[in-house]
Design a protein around this motif. Structure first.
Motif, mmCIF file in Angstrom:
data_model
loop_
_atom_site.group_PDB
_atom_site.id
_atom_site.type_symbol
_atom_site.label_atom_id
_atom_site.label_comp_id
_atom_site.label_asym_id
_atom_site.label_seq_id
_atom_site.Cartn_x
_atom_site.Cartn_y
_atom_site.Cartn_z
ATOM 1 N N SER A 97 0.888 -1.115 -0.213
ATOM 2 C CA SER A 97 0.493 0.156 0.002
ATOM 3 C C SER A 97 0.869 1.537 0.060
ATOM 4 N N ASP A 154 -3.346 1.162 -4.807
ATOM 5 C CA ASP A 154 -3.871 2.182 -4.377
ATOM 6 C C ASP A 154 -4.711 1.563 -3.125
ATOM 7 N N PHE A 165 -1.193 6.506 -7.826
ATOM 8 C CA PHE A 165 -2.728 6.607 -6.851
ATOM 9 C C PHE A 165 -3.045 7.614 -6.589
ATOM 10 N N ASN A 172 -6.103 7.991 -4.947
ATOM 11 C CA ASN A 172 -6.710 7.901 -3.385
ATOM 12 C C ASN A 172 -5.726 7.853 -2.585
ATOM 13 N N ALA A 173 -4.307 7.642 -2.696
ATOM 14 C CA ALA A 173 -3.396 7.867 -1.491
ATOM 15 C C ALA A 173 -3.151 8.921 -1.353
#
Length: 385
Positions: A78, A100, A349, A351-352
């Motif tokens: 992650s 993600d 990525f 969302n992160a």
């Protein structure tokens, strides 16, 4: 009112007495406290083996090695984690990629993992290992991930550094689904040994490898030797291992702390529940809740809503100025210079990155008072308008 830390250790007279007893004993390291701590941790987590090591980073490293990660291997993890979750693969010479996060749980997204596996299968390069991270103590979707692992042939090394005391599908985190699970006992974690970690597994062979790798790859067990023992002094180095042992001093502290884990878990949950009530109606995104799992509540991370005019930097600075020890967990790993040099960049990525841009971890620890908690909530309210 004194400074309120975002987290802090809880050391009792019993903890001090346990450490003092070791100091007065014949053993400071490699004595009886280590095996006792491992046994108690394994029993508490309903797992066959618990192997204590010097840090969670060490546990991740030997977890990768024991699960045959090396040059040419591919490991996914992650981006929303501490850098050790990815560095452990680089230590072994493996390649690293990321999956993600889910914007609600902030853990590795099950749907993103499923899609990425299907694409990797078509491309002919599936991961050898996936390292999902139980962010803030909230378990990932392990059951479904294990089904994917069995389908695609990869191993799961669960990073539960935040999740000592958490539960998933009615069982303690670390007892099922993952091939091995890593816990951290850093000073701000749920249970502390100052520095230290644990790796758990139900696999006898993996446990043997963990114990070998944490102590120079050296054994005194005749059934693990290549030659015949020459006497009671004899040992053999049968693998290239490391000095990743936990001392008896640290193990005694961890064993004493473990006695209060259930008590602390209840108090952490009470504080989290009260935060949920006090923040209700504010333009914030709060930690996720799911009926099939209970967080360890290592962290309580809020996200500023899109309609909050103040920047995260201003809110962070304002909280610190008010004597409140907020923090940010985490800067996405793939945006770090080390990983940009490997070809990653911001935008990979989303969302992160979106979570990171709005996130602040606010104080939560068992000794926190209602007065301290109210001060935190009032400060947030004032700063976000």
């Amino acid at each position: 009112m004194a400074f309120i830390p975002y987290s802090c250790q809880n050391i009792s007279d019993d903890d001090i007495a346990a450490v003092t007893a070791v100091l007065r004993s014949e053993y400071l390291t490699q004595g009886p406290s280590g095996p006792a701590f491992e046994k108690a941790f394994a029993e508490r987590h309903k797992v066959r083996h618990a192997v204590a090591v010097s840090s969670a980073t060490a546990a991740l490293h030997i977890g990768c090695l024991a699960l045959a990660i090396g040059p040419g291997s591919l490991v996914w993890t992650s981006p929303n984690s501490f850098i050790a979750s990815a560095n452990c693969a680089l230590y072994c010479g493996a390649d690293v990629d990321f999956v993600d996060i889910d914007p609600v749980t902030r853990n590795m997204s099950l749907s993103a993992l499923t899609e990425k596996l299907a694409a990797a299968d078509k491309a002919g390069r599936l991961p050898d290992m996936v390292i999902p991270v139980d962010f803030a103590g909230f378990a990932v979707d392990l059951k479904e991930m294990r089904e994917l692992a069995d389908c695609y042939g990869f191993k799961i090394l669960e990073d539960a550094s935040h999740a000592t005391g958490a539960s998933y599908l009615g069982e303690p985190v670390g007892s099922a689904y993952a091939h091995a699970t890593v816990f951290s006992f850093h000073a701000v974690k749920v249970v502390t040994t100052a520095e230290g970690g644990m790796i758990t597994t139900n696999d006898d062979d993996l446990a043997r490898k963990f114990r070998l790798l944490r102590s120079h790859g050296m054994t005194r067990e005749p059934d693990q030797m290549e030659g015949e023992p020459e006497g009671g002094w004899y040992y053999e180095q049968v693998a290239l291992g490391y000095n990743y042992r936990l001392t008896d001093l640290q193990s005694a502290l961890g064993l004493s702390q473990l006695d209060r884990l259930d008590q602390w878990q209840r108090r952490r949950a009470e504080i989290a529940d009260r935060y949920d009530r006090l923040f209700a109606g504010m333009p914030l995104r709060l930690p996720a809740r799911l009926q099939d799992r209970e967080s360890a509540w290592h962290l309580y991370a809020i996200e500023l809503g899109d309609d909050v005019a103040a920047s995260r930097a201003d809110v962070f600075a304002g909280m610190r100025q008010a004597g409140i020890g907020v923090n940010v967990h985490y800067i996405p790993i793939h945006t770090q210079p080390q990983y940009r040099r490997l070809g990653f960049e911001r935008g990979d990525f989303a969302n992160a990155e979106r979570y990171y841009d709005r996130a602040i971890s606010i104080p939560l620890f068992p000794a926190m008072t209602d007065e301290q908690q109210q001060k935190v909530v009032d400060a947030v309210r004032g700063l976000i308008g």
